[in-house]
Structures are given as C-alpha cells and as structure tokens.
Design a protein around this motif. Structure first.
Motif, PDB file in Angstrom:
ATOM      1  N   PRO A   1       1.205  -4.827  -7.100  1.00 58.84           N
ATOM      2  CA  PRO A   1       0.710  -3.444  -7.030  1.00 58.84           C
ATOM      3  C   PRO A   1      -0.808  -3.294  -7.248  1.00 58.84           C
ATOM      4  CG  PRO A   1       1.839  -3.820  -9.124  1.00 58.84           C
ATOM      5  CD  PRO A   1       1.724  -5.146  -8.452  1.00 58.84           C
ATOM      6  N   THR A   2      -1.568  -4.367  -7.095  1.00 52.65           N
ATOM      7  CA  THR A   2      -2.992  -4.305  -7.439  1.00 52.65           C
ATOM      8  C   THR A   2      -3.764  -3.268  -6.619  1.00 52.65           C
ATOM      9  OG1 THR A   2      -2.876  -6.587  -8.121  1.00 52.65           O
ATOM     10  CG2 THR A   2      -5.068  -5.745  -7.676  1.00 52.65           C
ATOM     11  N   LEU A   3      -3.262  -2.974  -5.423  1.00 49.77           N
ATOM     12  CA  LEU A   3      -3.952  -1.965  -4.602  1.00 49.77           C
ATOM     13  C   LEU A   3      -4.010  -0.609  -5.299  1.00 49.77           C
ATOM     14  CD1 LEU A   3      -2.695  -2.670  -0.993  1.00 49.77           C
ATOM     15  CD2 LEU A   3      -5.039  -2.697  -1.834  1.00 49.77           C
ATOM     16  N   ALA A   4      -3.161  -0.409  -6.285  1.00 45.48           N
ATOM     17  CA  ALA A   4      -3.189   0.868  -7.013  1.00 45.48           C
ATOM     18  C   ALA A   4      -4.546   1.066  -7.677  1.00 45.48           C
ATOM     19  CB  ALA A   4      -2.073   0.903  -8.057  1.00 45.48           C
ATOM     20  N   ILE A   5      -5.172  -0.025  -8.093  1.00 43.33           N
ATOM     21  CA  ILE A   5      -6.497   0.068  -8.719  1.00 43.33           C
ATOM     22  C   ILE A   5      -7.479   0.660  -7.712  1.00 43.33           C
ATOM     23  CG2 ILE A   5      -8.444  -1.399  -9.472  1.00 43.33           C
ATOM     24  CD1 ILE A   5      -6.357  -3.266 -10.766  1.00 43.33           C
ATOM     25  N   VAL A   6      -7.425   0.153  -6.501  1.00 49.90           N
ATOM     26  CA  VAL A   6      -8.364   0.581  -5.452  1.00 49.90           C
ATOM     27  C   VAL A   6      -8.048   2.013  -5.026  1.00 49.90           C
ATOM     28  CG1 VAL A   6      -9.389  -0.115  -3.263  1.00 49.90           C
ATOM     29  CG2 VAL A   6      -8.272  -1.831  -4.698  1.00 49.90           C
ATOM     30  N   GLU A   7      -6.760   2.292  -4.937  1.00 53.98           N
ATOM     31  CA  GLU A   7      -6.356   3.631  -4.495  1.00 53.98           C
ATOM     32  C   GLU A   7      -6.794   4.691  -5.514  1.00 53.98           C
ATOM     33  OE1 GLU A   7      -5.400   4.860  -1.832  1.00 53.98           O
ATOM     34  OE2 GLU A   7      -3.993   6.515  -2.091  1.00 53.98           O
TER      35      GLU A   7
ATOM     36  N   TYR B   1       0.831  -1.210   0.000  1.00 52.75           N
ATOM     37  CA  TYR B   1       0.000   0.000   0.000  1.00 52.75           C
ATOM     38  C   TYR B   1       0.865   1.259   0.000  1.00 52.75           C
ATOM     39  CZ  TYR B   1      -3.176   3.716   0.815  1.00 52.75           C
ATOM     40  OH  TYR B   1      -3.843   4.889   0.666  1.00 52.75           O
ATOM     41  N   PHE B   2       1.886   1.253   0.830  1.00 54.62           N
ATOM     42  CA  PHE B   2       2.787   2.397   0.941  1.00 54.62           C
ATOM     43  C   PHE B   2       3.313   2.795  -0.447  1.00 54.62           C
ATOM     44  CE2 PHE B   2       7.276   3.617   1.171  1.00 54.62           C
ATOM     45  CZ  PHE B   2       7.197   4.765   1.948  1.00 54.62           C
ATOM     46  N   TRP B   3       3.748   1.785  -1.173  1.00 51.68           N
ATOM     47  CA  TRP B   3       4.364   2.014  -2.491  1.00 51.68           C
ATOM     48  C   TRP B   3       3.334   2.464  -3.521  1.00 51.68           C
ATOM     49  CZ3 TRP B   3       3.956  -2.978  -5.481  1.00 51.68           C
ATOM     50  CH2 TRP B   3       4.404  -2.861  -6.797  1.00 51.68           C
ATOM     51  N   THR B   4       2.180   1.794  -3.569  1.00 50.00           N
ATOM     52  CA  THR B   4       1.200   2.159  -4.594  1.00 50.00           C
ATOM     53  C   THR B   4       0.600   3.537  -4.291  1.00 50.00           C
ATOM     54  OG1 THR B   4      -0.410   0.814  -3.414  1.00 50.00           O
ATOM     55  CG2 THR B   4       0.581  -0.162  -5.329  1.00 50.00           C
ATOM     56  N   ALA B   5       0.388   3.830  -3.006  1.00 45.99           N
ATOM     57  CA  ALA B   5      -0.221   5.123  -2.655  1.00 45.99           C
ATOM     58  C   ALA B   5       0.730   6.265  -3.017  1.00 45.99           C
ATOM     59  CB  ALA B   5      -0.555   5.156  -1.167  1.00 45.99           C
TER      60      ALA B   5
END
Ligand code: CBF
Length: 839
Positions: A339-345, A302-306
């Motif tokens: 990095p899939t959390l980037a979609i959500v972010e 999360y830290f990285w994608t955010a």
C-alpha cells in the motif's frame, strides 16, 4: 426533518429496533424465518448447505446489530482511528468464529440440534474466504480479531477479489490450479454498501498552471475512471460488544456500456471499458514472497489505496478539524510495501486538492504512516518500472521524484560527497528502465518502520535498511514480534484443549490474557492431567487421520508420531530438505533387520501448502513429495513405520484440523530467511513441539518455552554468508548422507529421475543457496533426538504442556497493544448498549 418527529415516532423506533434476544427459541425462530423467507425453502428440502446459509444469516443479524452500534458510537466519540491497509485478509471461515466471539456458540448449537442438524456439519459447509497467500494475510486477520477484542477503533482496508487463492488439486503428483470462485453463493459475511462508491482515475495527463500568488499548481486529469464500491465485513471482538470493520473494495465501471461504440456496431468496444474496470479486483495474485511486477497488480494497488484514502479523508473532514490535526486522528499502517502508494496519494490530495504547502503536507504524511516490513528476500522487494508507472499514474510519478529529490538533498547535506550512498538510498534505481523502489519510499514516508520478529528487525537494520538507520537513527526502526489470535487458533480449533485449560485455570480469562497460561506449568507433575492432555492430542490426531483418509486415501495410525510441515512451498522454507530426510529415513529402515525395525519410532510425515503457479522448482518439490509418498506408502518392508502424505489445498480451515494434531512440526528455513513465521506459534500453542532452525520467531519461542522443549539444529544467521562463500569458492563437498539420498533419486527409486533433475541441480556444490547440505547432518541428528524423546511419553507430554503454558507472549493481543502504544498512539473505546434514543 427527522429531528422534527414527534416523541411517539422515536419511541416506536426505539421499541422496534430492540436487539433480538439470544435464547434458543428466538434464535430458532430467526433461523426458520431465514429458511422460509430469505432462502424460500422448507424443512423437507433443507440440506446442510442451506442450513448453514440460514444459520449464517441469523448470526449475521446479530453481528450487524453490534457493528451498527460500534460504528455509530465511534462516529460520535470520534477517537483517533487506526487504519490497517492490507492487500490480503486471509479470514478463513466466519461462522464458528463469530458465534464463539459473540458467546453464542452453545446456544446456537442447541438450537440447531433441536432443528435436526449437527453444528459440525453446518460449520463444514462454509467455504473459506481465502483472500490471501499465507503468513502476511493471516497475520492481518489475526490483528483484526485482536483489535476488535481489545476495543481499538480500527478499520481494515483491502480488496474484494472475485477469485481468492487458487484451489490446489494433485494430479499425477503434480499441483494443478483451479479457480477459487468463492462468491458462487451470496456471501452472508459482507454488507454491500452500494451507496459508497468512489471514483478512481488512471492514466491521462497533468495540467500545470500558476495560481493567483504565482505558485505552480498541478492538476491531474485522468484518462479513465473506475468506481470503487465498498463491501463491509464485520469483525466481532471476543467477549466485547465492539465489532470492527474491514472495508473491501470492488471495482466497477463508471458506465457499463459505451452506447456510441455500440451504435457504430463495435460491440466488443462497447463493453471493453467495463471489462477492464472489473478486471482490477477479479483475482488475488498468488505470489507469496515474490514480486509479480504486472501492470494489473499496480492498478490494484493504486485503486485500493486511492479509494481507502478518499474514505479516510471524508471521515476526517466530517469532524471539521484543521489539517494539522490529521495525524492526531488518523494512523495508517502499511502491511508490507503493497500500500505504499497511499503515501504519494495523501501528499497529492493535500497539495493539489487541499492546497497545503509541500512541507506542511509532507509533515502530515510522515506523521500518519508507519510501515511493516515482512521479508528480506530480494525477489520480494517491490519495484515498479518508471515508464509503466508514468503511463498509469503521471502525477504520482512527479510527486515521487520530488519526494526523492528533497530526501536526497537532506542526505547529501548530512553526508556530503558520497555518490555511492545517494545511489543506494535513492527511491529511484538507475536501471534500464529506471525502477521505483517501494521499500525506500515506504521508509522515507513513514515515522516508524518495523520488522516482525526480533532477529528480523535486527537484520533489516543491518541489511536492506542499513543506510537509512545511519541517516534517521535507530529510533525509527523498531520490532513488533508477530502474534496469533488464541481465539481461533486454540479455542476454536482445539475445543477440547480449550475446555481443559479453562477447567484447570478456573475460567476462560486466559483467552484475553494469554500470559495466564503460565498456570499450566504447575500441572506437569499431575499424572491425571497429563493423561487427559494426551487423550486430547490423540483425539485430534484421529480427526486428522480421517481427513487424510478422505483427502489422500491413505490410512495412517494415530499412534504414530505425526510430523507436520504445512506452509507455502518455497525454497527458503526447505520442504525439499524435509523430503530428502524422509528418503534418508526410508532407506535406513529398508536396510534394517526385523529386530532393528522393532525399535524404530513409527512416523507419519504430513506435508501441505501451495506453490505459486509460476514457481517451477517449488512445484517440483510437490511432485517429489508425492512420488516418494507413492513408493513409501506401498512398501511392505516399511509398513506403518513410515507414511508420507501431501494434503491437497491447504487453507485456514484445513490448518484448524492439522495444527492441534501435530506431535512435531517443522520450521526449518535457512537461518535469516523467514522473517517470523506464525504457524510455529500456532503449533506450540496447541502443545505441538517444534523442530526448527534459529530463524524468525523460533528464537523467541525458544526463549519463552526453554531449550529443552524445542529441537534446534542448523547454522545461525550470521554464519550463512561464510558458509555460502566456502561452498562457492572452496568447493565444500556434499554431505555424504545427502549424497546417498540424491543417488537413490537418480537411480530412479521414485519415478523417472529426469523429472527431478532441475531440483537436484539446485544442490550442486557451490549452488546450494539454501544450505541444505550444510545443515543436513544436524537435521538428521535433531530428528533422531525427536524419536528418542517421543519414546519417553510422560516426558514428552510434560514438554507439550510446557509449550502451551509458556506461549503467552505470542498472542496477537500483545502485538496489537504494542503497535497501539508505541506506533499508533490510539486508545481503546468500549461500546456500550446506549439504546436507540441516544442516537
Ligand atoms: O509477518 C507475517 C509473515 O509474512 C510473510 O509470510 C511474508 O509474506 N513476507 C513472511 O514470510 C513470514 O515470515 C511472516 O511471518
């Protein structure tokens, strides 16, 4: 203010910011300046490492000029950019590569020589940047090289781990892990951008309110915040002025010290938050193809994608465009599900902060992202437990549930009354506790999904993503066969071969258009050329023999056949099968008469690779290899006919020595398990012949180089299930030769057999999941064919030349261009020397 400067001030800046010249004297001056001022040293107390530091700083000055120029021109041109999100960038050493790509290696070589140093020694002083585990991280590094070389406006985003992949030492035959503190000295290849610092939140709660139009609004109030600080790594293209960027994030506390706790006498608490924040980017998870499932790993993701998305949005906002233009300006490639959390972010930022409607935001999101799958192994599929996720990212969990709800509603509409289908496709797995399936989220949130070799891309369509193909249709699922950069993996690693090729093809254009290697096909009948080709291979083998002597204390003859298997140690890659075959070979030699021995082809079997620290069986494979090596290498009855070595701490710079020196290399995964493999490409490009299964990119290599130039054995992917079934339910007996080998281990030929029992039991009838027994007979036969073929040296060299000549397809330039044209829709932008005034 600066716009008001008088003309003379601009002119002064222009004059003083002229790039340094690249002649020997200017370069020497810059090296000596760094020795005396940056390092505060002098000629008399300059060791190789300090010399390396000074040369690196001088190289970096030139890199930064190009980097500045590129970034400035890209900002002004503002083209669509590609952002490559990868948790791993396995870069290896930088100096040699930077000098070669900028065309300065020769001049620097001369400059250094005159200053009393040797280029090789200076290069060897650099420690590898080992921010990756294996294929996936190295692929990211090759793609960054190609993107810069082809002038694509591209940025990589990753994490700046304090500790890269652990260092491996072999103690009593066992792998022992040591921390890789690669930042002990200043890292000249990064530019700390302390001014670029982004706040990233965790935990807390979600406030729900109604806006003035009666719409429900969500506002995430994080419980803790950490800072993401940018470190930029310049990536120079080959034979171009373009120099791209990899931005790596480092975690820092928002405040270093909690004064209240300190004043209350609670000293530990006063630094607790700071320590927790710094932990996020402290270490690379050392698992390859297996999911760690740890909270810290989720925090890293999360830290990285955010931080990356914040940066990307900030850059986009500067252009004052409409949000609907976002996918025309930004393409984001997800390197695996990490990095899939980037979609959500992105969905969260657009809906909660930019106040877009859910549907408008989702339209932008799905047009922006594309996803690369790198494996079908079930143990590698990322899943996050819902309770843990909720605790760390409560608002993101709500969004994931909403994405899932809207998605499943559409599926239900297309395929009514199919509960099973909904369960299978859901982003949420109904387990105890519930799990978030990141691969499903990545597919749903992306406009394209690709596998990394033809077989693999087909397999994902019939296995893990089968239902999604039925729903979305075939077009969303594409193949992008991996590639490797010929600059590092031939030009840099094998300079003599590179020079011979350039001399033969009349120039070095092939380094940017690898299909030109085809011209070498005409040279197979030229005996002088073949002789030169063979001499170069031998020289590379001598270099490897020296490395083996230093690292393993074993003398090997460069006249033996060098047989190499270097890659992560994993059951599916079957290093176990390789060492079992070595035992078989050893036993066969031992049973021979002197006359029979005279016709045996001498072999040196070279292993290398790391096992994940918690992967017990893989670590036992390493122990077995070393135990076998100890017995075989000291057996006078075998002598030079067989030697076995395990080269410790395999990494990129060791690979650069091993790859050019192989006669044969092993790519022997159970069919259908290795997504692509990329070391297979590196070996063949260097004229090494491969023995392999019909798996991953081996199949496409075969198609390119011809079946007479590769040794293929074993079952095919579509046979695997039946073979497993037959073994499990019909009790197919173990291969007799394999049985003989197992008995030898069990008799204690190689140390106490109890040690290896857990390993041997993986071969028990019905349990041999990776089908070693089923493939063993054909593996022995393929090895016999290798021996026979190697004896006919002239033909062997012809094969070797044909291998190199027909590897054009596997340049990462080809892969990257396919991504750019068919997935990202980005165009190259060439940087030109504009001079200061243009800014
Ligand atoms: O696509 C690059 C490589 O990725 C892996 O290493 C991975 O981490 N999943 C695969 O195992 C390789 O087959 C593949 O070449």
């Amino acid at each position: 203010e600066r716009a008001k400067w008088p003309k003379e001030t601009f002119e002064l800046w222009e004059r003083l910011s002229k790039k340094e010249a690249n002649d020997v004297e200017t370069i020497q001056k810059s090296i000596v300046r760094h020795v005396t001022t940056t390092l505060a040293r002098a000629a008399f107390n300059l060791d190789n490492f300090s010399a390396y530091q000074a040369v690196a700083l001088s190289t970096r000055d030139r890199l930064i000029s190009r980097w500045n120029e590129t970034q400035g021109q890209m900002s002004r041109a503002d083209p669509k950019r590609i952002y490559y999100l990868s948790l791993e960038f396995l870069l290896g050493r930088s100096m040699d590569n930077a000098l070669l790509n900028m065309g300065l290696k020769e001049t620097y070589g001369k400059s250094i020589r005159q200053l009393g140093f040797n280029m090789e020694d200076v290069i060897e002083s650099e420690v590898d940047a080992a921010l990756g585990n294996g294929g996936l991280g190295r692929l990211a590094a090759c793609y960054m090289d190609s993107l810069a070389t082809l002038d694509y406006p591209a940025w990589g985003y990753g994490l700046r781990y304090n500790y890269g992949i652990f260092q491996q030492r072999i103690i009593d035959g066992y792998q022992t892990e040591y921390p890789d503190y690669w930042l002990n000295f200043d890292n000249p290849w990064e530019l700390p951008r302390l001014d670029i610092s982004i706040t990233v939140g965790f935990g807390g709660h979600v406030q729900t309110t109604q806006d003035e139009y009666g719409q429900t609004r969500h506002n995430w109030v994080p419980g803790t915040n950490v800072q993401a600080v940018a470190y930029d790594v310049p990536v120079p293209g080959y034979d171009t002025e373009n120099c791209n960027n990899i931005r790596l994030w480092r975690s820092k506390p928002t405040k270093v010290f909690d004064l209240t706790s300190f004043n209350e006498g609670n000293y530990e608490k006063s630094v607790e938050d700071a320590t927790n924040a710094e932990k996020i980017t402290s270490v690379l998870y050392p698992n390859d193809n297996t999911m760690a499932g740890k909270e810290l790993r989720l925090k890293q993701q999360y830290f990285w994608t955010a931080a990356s998305l914040h940066d990307i949005l900030r850059r986009f906002k500067k252009s004052m465009r409409e949000w609907s233009d976002f996918p025309d300006q930004v393409a984001i490639q997800l390197n695996d599900t990490h990095p899939t959390l980037a979609i959500v972010e992105l969905q969260r930022l657009l809906v909660d902060q930019e106040m877009l409607s859910w549907d408008d935001a989702w339209d932008i999101v799905t047009k922006t992202f594309a996803f690369t799958n790198h494996t079908v192994l079930p143990e590698a599929m990322e899943k996050w437990s819902v309770p843990m996720f909720e605790y760390l990212l409560p608002r993101h969990l709500q969004i994931i549930f909403d994405i899932n709800l809207f998605f499943l509603q559409k599926v239900e509409k297309m395929f009514p009354n199919d509960r099973g289908l909904l369960n299978r496709m859901s982003i949420i797995e109904e387990a105890q506790p519930q799990q978030i399936r990141m691969a499903h989220l990545a597919v749903v949130g992306s406009h394209k999904v690709n596998g990394v070799a033809a077989l693999h891309s087909n397999l994902i369509k019939t296995t893990i993503f089968h239902d999604f193909v039925t729903y979305y249709g075939e077009d969303k699922f594409v193949n992008k066969t991996n590639g490797i950069t010929p600059r590092r993996w031939l030009h840099q690693a094998n300079p003599q071969l590179s020079a011979l090729i350039s001399q033969t093809l009349g120039g070095d254009k092939w380094l940017k258009d690898l299909s030109l290697l085809k011209g070498l096909n005409d040279k197979t009948e030229d005996a002088v050329f073949r002789q030169r080709w063979a001499e170069i291979k031998r020289a590379n083998k001598v270099r490897l023999a020296e490395l083996i002597k230093t690292r393993c204390d074993v003398e090997v003859s460069p006249d033996a056949l060098f047989d190499v298997q270097v890659k992560r140690i994993h059951e599916y890659k079957r290093q176990f099968m390789n060492i079992l075959y070595v035992i078989h070979r050893y036993r066969t030699i031992k049973s021979m008469s002197a006359a029979q021995k005279a016709s045996v082809q001498p072999r040196v079997v070279i292993f290398g690779g790391k096992a994940a620290p918690g992967y017990y069986i893989a670590k036992l494979v390493i122990k077995l290899i070393n135990s076998v090596a100890k017995v075989v290498n000291q057996d006078p009855a075998v002598g030079d006919l067989l030697k076995v070595v395990f080269v410790p701490d395999y990494n990129v710079s060791v690979a650069e020595v091993i790859v050019p020196a192989s006669d044969i290399s092993q790519h022997i995964s159970t069919a259908g398990t290795e997504a692509s493999g990329t070391s297979n490409m590196k070996f063949v490009l260097n004229g090494g012949i491969i023995i392999g299964t019909l798996d991953g990119a081996n199949i496409e290599i075969l198609e390119e180089i011809g079946e007479e130039n590769i040794f293929i054995f074993g079952c095919m992917a579509h046979e695997v299930e039946d073979l497993r079934h037959a073994q499990r339910y019909r009790g197919v007996p173990m291969d007799p030769a394999l049985q003989g080998v197992i008995s030898a281990i069990e008799r204690g030929t190689f140390e106490d057999p109890k040690i290896f029992q857990p390993l041997i039991s993986t071969l028990t009838v019905g349990k041999d999941f990776y089908l070693i027994s089923a493939d063993f007979a054909s593996y022995i036969a393929a090895n016999q064919q290798v021996d026979a073929a190697y004896k006919k040296q002239a033909d062997w060299i012809k094969k070797s030349i044909r291998c190199t000549a027909n590897m054009g397809k596997f340049s990462s330039d080809r892969s990257v261009k396919e991504y750019a044209d068919e997935i990202w829709n980005v165009k190259p932008v060439s940087v030109v020397d504009e001079g200061y005034m243009a800014k």
